[in-house]
Design a protein around this motif. Structure first.
Motif, PDB file in Angstrom:
ATOM      1  N   ASP A  65       0.837  -1.194   0.000  1.00 24.70           N
ATOM      2  CA  ASP A  65       0.000   0.000   0.000  1.00 24.70           C
ATOM      3  C   ASP A  65       0.877   1.252   0.000  1.00 24.70           C
ATOM      4  OD1 ASP A  65      -1.744   2.201   1.402  1.00 24.70           O
ATOM      5  OD2 ASP A  65      -3.155   0.629   0.824  1.00 24.70           O
ATOM      6  N   GLN A  66       0.415   2.300  -0.664  1.00 25.34           N
ATOM      7  CA  GLN A  66       1.164   3.551  -0.694  1.00 25.34           C
ATOM      8  C   GLN A  66       1.377   4.125   0.698  1.00 25.34           C
ATOM      9  OE1 GLN A  66      -0.880   6.190  -3.384  1.00 25.34           O
ATOM     10  NE2 GLN A  66      -0.006   5.225  -5.202  1.00 25.34           N
ATOM     11  N   GLN A  67       0.397   3.908   1.588  1.00 26.43           N
ATOM     12  CA  GLN A  67       0.546   4.413   2.962  1.00 26.43           C
ATOM     13  C   GLN A  67       1.663   3.683   3.702  1.00 26.43           C
ATOM     14  OE1 GLN A  67      -1.039   7.538   2.785  1.00 26.43           O
ATOM     15  NE2 GLN A  67      -1.052   7.028   4.960  1.00 26.43           N
ATOM     16  N   TRP A  68       1.857   2.412   3.392  1.00 27.19           N
ATOM     17  CA  TRP A  68       2.978   1.698   3.992  1.00 27.19           C
ATOM     18  C   TRP A  68       4.300   2.286   3.481  1.00 27.19           C
ATOM     19  CZ3 TRP A  68       4.136  -1.311   7.938  1.00 27.19           C
ATOM     20  CH2 TRP A  68       5.405  -1.883   7.959  1.00 27.19           C
ATOM     21  N   SER A  69       4.368   2.525   2.186  1.00 28.63           N
ATOM     22  CA  SER A  69       5.580   3.101   1.609  1.00 28.63           C
ATOM     23  C   SER A  69       5.873   4.476   2.185  1.00 28.63           C
ATOM     24  CB  SER A  69       5.454   3.195   0.084  1.00 28.63           C
ATOM     25  OG  SER A  69       5.254   1.922  -0.495  1.00 28.63           O
ATOM     26  N   ALA A  70       4.814   5.233   2.492  1.00 30.01           N
ATOM     27  CA  ALA A  70       4.987   6.601   2.974  1.00 30.01           C
ATOM     28  C   ALA A  70       5.425   6.665   4.423  1.00 30.01           C
ATOM     29  CB  ALA A  70       3.693   7.386   2.790  1.00 30.01           C
ATOM     30  N   ASP A  71       4.798   5.852   5.289  1.00 30.34           N
ATOM     31  CA  ASP A  71       5.093   6.019   6.716  1.00 30.34           C
ATOM     32  C   ASP A  71       5.036   4.728   7.527  1.00 30.34           C
ATOM     33  OD1 ASP A  71       2.379   5.523   6.802  1.00 30.34           O
ATOM     34  OD2 ASP A  71       1.811   7.546   7.402  1.00 30.34           O
ATOM     35  N   SER A  72       5.049   3.564   6.862  1.00 32.74           N
ATOM     36  CA  SER A  72       5.030   2.268   7.557  1.00 32.74           C
ATOM     37  C   SER A  72       3.883   2.179   8.560  1.00 32.74           C
ATOM     38  CB  SER A  72       6.366   1.997   8.248  1.00 32.74           C
ATOM     39  OG  SER A  72       7.417   1.967   7.313  1.00 32.74           O
ATOM     40  N   ASP A  73       2.711   2.627   8.138  1.00 34.09           N
ATOM     41  CA  ASP A  73       1.521   2.577   8.995  1.00 34.09           C
ATOM     42  C   ASP A  73       1.209   1.114   9.325  1.00 34.09           C
ATOM     43  OD1 ASP A  73      -1.118   2.559  10.036  1.00 34.09           O
ATOM     44  OD2 ASP A  73      -1.614   4.386   8.941  1.00 34.09           O
ATOM     45  N   PRO A  74       1.121   0.746  10.610  1.00 41.51           N
ATOM     46  CA  PRO A  74       0.838  -0.653  10.953  1.00 41.51           C
ATOM     47  C   PRO A  74      -0.494  -1.160  10.428  1.00 41.51           C
ATOM     48  CG  PRO A  74       0.721   0.760  12.898  1.00 41.51           C
ATOM     49  CD  PRO A  74       1.334   1.576  11.807  1.00 41.51           C
ATOM     50  N   ASP A  75      -1.421  -0.259  10.100  1.00 40.12           N
ATOM     51  CA  ASP A  75      -2.689  -0.688   9.521  1.00 40.12           C
ATOM     52  C   ASP A  75      -2.558  -1.084   8.051  1.00 40.12           C
ATOM     53  OD1 ASP A  75      -4.038  -0.346  11.895  1.00 40.12           O
ATOM     54  OD2 ASP A  75      -4.733   1.674  11.413  1.00 40.12           O
ATOM     55  N   ASP A  76      -1.364  -0.931   7.482  1.00 39.22           N
ATOM     56  CA  ASP A  76      -1.119  -1.302   6.083  1.00 39.22           C
ATOM     57  C   ASP A  76       0.013  -2.318   5.961  1.00 39.22           C
ATOM     58  OD1 ASP A  76      -3.014   0.580   4.756  1.00 39.22           O
ATOM     59  OD2 ASP A  76      -1.753   2.070   5.720  1.00 39.22           O
ATOM     60  N   ASP A  77       0.240  -3.076   7.040  1.00 41.05           N
ATOM     61  CA  ASP A  77       1.358  -4.020   7.074  1.00 41.05           C
ATOM     62  C   ASP A  77       0.992  -5.336   6.383  1.00 41.05           C
ATOM     63  OD1 ASP A  77       3.787  -5.156   7.615  1.00 41.05           O
ATOM     64  OD2 ASP A  77       3.469  -5.354   9.784  1.00 41.05           O
ATOM     65  N   VAL A  78       0.684  -5.222   5.103  1.00 35.22           N
ATOM     66  CA  VAL A  78       0.309  -6.364   4.260  1.00 35.22           C
ATOM     67  C   VAL A  78       0.994  -6.196   2.914  1.00 35.22           C
ATOM     68  CG1 VAL A  78      -1.598  -7.598   3.134  1.00 35.22           C
ATOM     69  CG2 VAL A  78      -1.938  -6.575   5.391  1.00 35.22           C
ATOM     70  N   ALA A  79       1.488  -7.284   2.354  1.00 32.91           N
ATOM     71  CA  ALA A  79       2.137  -7.223   1.038  1.00 32.91           C
ATOM     72  C   ALA A  79       1.829  -8.475   0.240  1.00 32.91           C
ATOM     73  CB  ALA A  79       3.648  -7.066   1.191  1.00 32.91           C
TER      74      ALA A  79
END
Length: 201
Positions: A65-79
């Protein structure tokens, strides 16, 4: 399910876990985003005791997710990882894959299979899950230490429906007995659709 190794392959150590998820092209694996940051990493399904019964598989692309790339948001910790074919076969055609479950709630127990870094065989736990927050799930399972990040949370048996991956809050937990996952919702479904429609050929 299988172990994720670095660029040196099985001559090195495994550091995360991943699983094959069903897709039309049959080339997707699922893990935590904090596990998948290099296409030099390799996936070894059903790894145990130095043996790769289904071979060593290489990644073509990683989708986060772009949010993971931007700030490593734990709510986007999926790949999702797009896996290169081997000998003309897709990884799913060789080992099968779990269905992706979105908005599954917490009513069903799940089975988690993960690879602790200190072990050469997988660890399995089945238990009920609960909501840790509106965006995170929680489960009690003993011994899920470093290396088990990315472990699939599978409902309905194996193969079954994967409704989470070990990660998210505190990158999966700060004790070996309580683990977390992002609650799979629309953002994970959109990420899956992006990965499933990606063309690497």
């Amino acid at each position: 399910m299988g172990a994720v190794f670095g660029s040196s392959g099985m001559s090195g150590s495994h550091f995360c876990t991943a699983s094959v998820v069903d897709s039309a092209r049959g080339d997707l694996i699922l893990s935590a985003a904090h596990c998948m940051d290099s296409t030099s990493d390799v996936f070894v399904p059903a790894y145990h005791d130095g043996i790769a019964p289904y071979g060593v598989w290489h990644l073509d692309r990683i989708v986060v997710d772009q949010q993971w790339s931007a700030d490593s948001d734990p709510d986007d910790d999926v790949a999702f990882g797009i896996v290169a074919p081997s000998d003309g076969r897709t990884i799913q055609s060789v080992v099968g894959g779990d269905e992706l479950g979105i908005d599954q709630g917490t009513s069903n127990p799940v089975t988690i299979v993960g690879y602790p870094q200190t072990s050469q065989a997988p660890l399995t736990c089945t238990n009920r899950i609960s909501s840790f927050s509106s965006t995170q799930l929680e489960i009690g399972c003993t011994g899920f230490t470093g290396g088990t990040s990315g472990s699939p949370w599978v409902a309905g048996g194996i193969p079954g429906t994967v409704i989470g991956v070990l990660g998210g809050y505190e990158t999966g937990g700060d004790t070996p007995d309580i683990s977390y996952s992002v609650a799979f919702g629309p953002s994970v479904e959109n990420l899956y659709q992006e990965a499933a429609s990606d063309r690497t050929d």
